[in-house]
Scaffold this motif. Sequence first.
Motif, PDB file in Angstrom:
ATOM      1  N   GLU A 165     -32.904 -44.636  -3.133  1.00  8.45           N
ATOM      2  CA  GLU A 165     -33.186 -43.899  -2.211  1.00  8.45           C
ATOM      3  C   GLU A 165     -32.004 -43.548  -1.461  1.00  8.45           C
ATOM      4  O   GLU A 165     -32.062 -42.592  -0.281  1.00  8.45           O
ATOM      5  CB  GLU A 165     -34.083 -44.724  -0.891  1.00  8.45           C
ATOM      6  CG  GLU A 165     -35.533 -44.598  -1.404  1.00  8.45           C
ATOM      7  CD  GLU A 165     -36.464 -45.401  -0.262  1.00  8.45           C
ATOM      8  OE1 GLU A 165     -36.341 -44.670   0.739  1.00  8.45           O
ATOM      9  OE2 GLU A 165     -37.236 -46.274  -0.566  1.00  8.45           O
ATOM     10  N   THR A 166     -30.972 -43.769  -1.782  1.00  9.64           N
ATOM     11  CA  THR A 166     -29.288 -43.479  -1.230  1.00  9.64           C
ATOM     12  C   THR A 166     -28.505 -42.548  -2.241  1.00  9.64           C
ATOM     13  O   THR A 166     -27.356 -42.461  -2.025  1.00  9.64           O
ATOM     14  CB  THR A 166     -28.669 -44.630  -0.888  1.00  9.64           C
ATOM     15  OG1 THR A 166     -28.461 -45.609  -1.996  1.00  9.64           O
ATOM     16  CG2 THR A 166     -29.376 -45.482   0.217  1.00  9.64           C
ATOM     17  N   ASN A 167     -29.358 -42.035  -3.058  1.00  4.13           N
ATOM     18  CA  ASN A 167     -28.479 -41.269  -3.961  1.00  4.13           C
ATOM     19  C   ASN A 167     -28.356 -39.672  -3.411  1.00  4.13           C
ATOM     20  O   ASN A 167     -27.558 -38.833  -4.203  1.00  4.13           O
ATOM     21  CB  ASN A 167     -29.129 -41.051  -5.488  1.00  4.13           C
ATOM     22  CG  ASN A 167     -29.059 -42.281  -6.197  1.00  4.13           C
ATOM     23  OD1 ASN A 167     -27.987 -43.202  -5.903  1.00  4.13           O
ATOM     24  ND2 ASN A 167     -30.094 -42.941  -6.897  1.00  4.13           N
ATOM     25  N   GLU A 168     -28.959 -39.278  -2.427  1.00  4.16           N
ATOM     26  CA  GLU A 168     -28.851 -38.043  -1.893  1.00  4.16           C
ATOM     27  C   GLU A 168     -27.730 -38.122  -0.886  1.00  4.16           C
ATOM     28  O   GLU A 168     -27.021 -39.243  -0.578  1.00  4.16           O
ATOM     29  CB  GLU A 168     -30.261 -37.896  -0.829  1.00  4.16           C
ATOM     30  CG  GLU A 168     -31.590 -37.694  -1.874  1.00  4.16           C
ATOM     31  CD  GLU A 168     -31.553 -36.480  -2.703  1.00  4.16           C
ATOM     32  OE1 GLU A 168     -30.887 -35.523  -2.528  1.00  4.16           O
ATOM     33  OE2 GLU A 168     -31.984 -36.636  -3.837  1.00  4.16           O
ATOM     34  N   GLU A 169     -27.139 -36.927  -0.648  1.00  2.71           N
ATOM     35  CA  GLU A 169     -25.820 -36.852   0.211  1.00  2.71           C
ATOM     36  C   GLU A 169     -26.287 -37.230   1.716  1.00  2.71           C
ATOM     37  O   GLU A 169     -25.568 -38.024   2.233  1.00  2.71           O
ATOM     38  CB  GLU A 169     -25.321 -35.481   0.118  1.00  2.71           C
ATOM     39  CG  GLU A 169     -24.939 -34.678  -0.977  1.00  2.71           C
ATOM     40  CD  GLU A 169     -24.052 -33.431  -0.836  1.00  2.71           C
ATOM     41  OE1 GLU A 169     -24.201 -32.791   0.293  1.00  2.71           O
ATOM     42  OE2 GLU A 169     -23.883 -32.848  -1.919  1.00  2.71           O
ATOM     43  N   THR A 170     -27.287 -36.911   2.280  1.00  7.98           N
ATOM     44  CA  THR A 170     -27.849 -37.463   3.402  1.00  7.98           C
ATOM     45  C   THR A 170     -29.192 -37.688   3.332  1.00  7.98           C
ATOM     46  O   THR A 170     -30.142 -37.167   2.606  1.00  7.98           O
ATOM     47  CB  THR A 170     -27.741 -35.986   4.689  1.00  7.98           C
ATOM     48  OG1 THR A 170     -28.626 -35.018   4.071  1.00  7.98           O
ATOM     49  CG2 THR A 170     -26.335 -35.749   4.612  1.00  7.98           C
TER      50      THR A 170
END
Length: 346
Positions: free
Chosen positions: A207-212
């Motif tokens: 869940e933390t692969n996005e920029e924000t």
Amino acid sequence: MIKNKNITLVSHILVWFVLFSMPYLLSYGQEQELDRVIIHFWIPLVFSAILFYLNYFLFIDKYLFTKKTLWFVLINIIFISSFIYLKESIEDTFFQELTKRRPSNSNGNSAPPFKMFIYIQMVSYMAPLLFSIAVKTTKRWVKTEAERKEAINFKLQSELQHLHYQLQPHFFFNSLNNIYAMVDLSPEQAKKSIHSLSKLMRYMLYETNEETISLTKEIDFMKKYIELMKLRVSDKTTIDYNFPTTETGIKIAPLLFISLIENAFKHGVAASKPSNINMNMTCTSNTVLFTIENTNFPKKSGDKSGSGIGLQNLEKRLQLLYPDKYIFQTEVISNRFVVNLEIETI
């Protein structure tokens, strides 16, 4: 890319159309002799267009940008001289009536109205030449600048990715050390901790692969981590935290605050001494302020546990993600280690 090429083509066509229409636009309402327009405007414009595109597509790249300046100058002089000669030849061959009406010089010969006629024509051809150099140089600079920015962006993304991957094993390693300390003292708590850790690692991996991400999700992750860490501290340690309880609508880079919480548990807790960790987060429409205060138990000089990679990682990520939009301060006040992190998210 295709759209940009079409826009460029249309703009070129439009420019030359306007240039070929200039004689009529400037003499609107006046009688305009076609032969005079052809010989004095259209033919020079055709030669100017040829000179422009020869340089734009061939000579500038082949000679000027490769620092063969002398060849570039000589080739253009040859072409400009050829165009002047061709114009005069065309005028003498196909526009004899117009030639006969030229003013005569003092010897009675047909001649230009002023002696510098040839030089003026050469100078007139300098305009498309210089314009082609200007356009080509600007285009090259824009391309180089775009490539430079792309390279910088790629480097930043690579560095951020490296820091992100660096943080995950660091977090996992510290958490495993804490669980290992529980195994002999409280096997049941150790089991619960492993289960909680698996949930935290799932969040970090997927869940933390996005920029924000949503600040609310990040807060939920921090709360779970704090509850996990509570299982290993003694009754002499008090932990207080206050996070926003409603949806803030704020998007933020993931895993920015976890290093601060890890650091507080690592250096703010002692098994045999009273310890305290206090965490507080407040938000405005576009700003997040996170403060941690904990009792300060400095590491001994020979203690190599915890290399400080977490805070170093955080500082680098803040520099890359929020340049000139964050304040990160650490200080020791009355034997308490205080951290303030303020981030402007827009």
